[in-house]
Design an enzyme around this catalytic site. Structure first.
Site, PDB file in Angstrom:
ATOM      1  N   HIS A  48       0.261   4.168   2.444  1.00 36.25           N
ATOM      2  CA  HIS A  48       0.068   3.889   3.865  1.00 36.25           C
ATOM      3  C   HIS A  48       1.381   4.086   4.638  1.00 36.25           C
ATOM      4  O   HIS A  48       2.157   3.162   4.809  1.00 36.25           O
ATOM      5  CB  HIS A  48      -0.430   2.462   4.034  1.00 36.25           C
ATOM      6  CG  HIS A  48      -0.980   2.179   5.390  1.00 36.25           C
ATOM      7  ND1 HIS A  48      -2.032   1.333   5.582  1.00 36.25           N
ATOM      8  CD2 HIS A  48      -0.630   2.617   6.624  1.00 36.25           C
ATOM      9  CE1 HIS A  48      -2.301   1.255   6.874  1.00 36.25           C
ATOM     10  NE2 HIS A  48      -1.461   2.029   7.517  1.00 36.25           N
ATOM     11  N   GLU A  65       0.865  -1.180   0.000  1.00 40.85           N
ATOM     12  CA  GLU A  65       0.000   0.000   0.000  1.00 40.85           C
ATOM     13  C   GLU A  65       0.900   1.228   0.000  1.00 40.85           C
ATOM     14  O   GLU A  65       1.332   1.692   1.054  1.00 40.85           O
ATOM     15  CB  GLU A  65      -0.908   0.005   1.235  1.00 40.85           C
ATOM     16  CG  GLU A  65      -1.906  -1.124   1.252  1.00 40.85           C
ATOM     17  CD  GLU A  65      -2.836  -1.082   2.460  1.00 40.85           C
ATOM     18  OE1 GLU A  65      -2.605  -0.254   3.380  1.00 40.85           O
ATOM     19  OE2 GLU A  65      -3.783  -1.871   2.479  1.00 40.85           O
TER      20      GLU A  65
END
Length: 80
Positions: free
Chosen positions: A45, A42
């Protein structure tokens, strides 16, 4: 503008990935770590862990799980 498919393909991401640790952030779910983190990559993130922890994680090529395995996990709660 459609030039990039995801944030992880942008020049901004490259800068953040290389410099986030200086400000206390780490990429929480890097590529090829899903077997340890339980999540796929991700690129958006980032997690704040503090400058000292972020530098050690960066310098040693660790993920957060490695840091916790090495140092343990404690949560200090101040009660006033």
């Amino acid at each position: 503008n459609g030039e990039y498919g995801t944030f992880g393909e942008t020049p901004d991401y490259n800068w953040i990935e290389q410099n986030a640790y200086k400000y206390g952030f780490i990429l929480r779910f890097p590529e090829n770590t899903g077997d340890r983190t339980g999540a796929t990559n991700e690129p958006w993130h980032f997690r704040y862990v503090g400058k000292e922890a972020a530098k050690e994680i960066h310098d040693k090529g660790w993920i957060l799980e490695d840091y916790i395995e090495h140092h343990g996990f404690t949560y200090n709660l101040r009660l006033n």
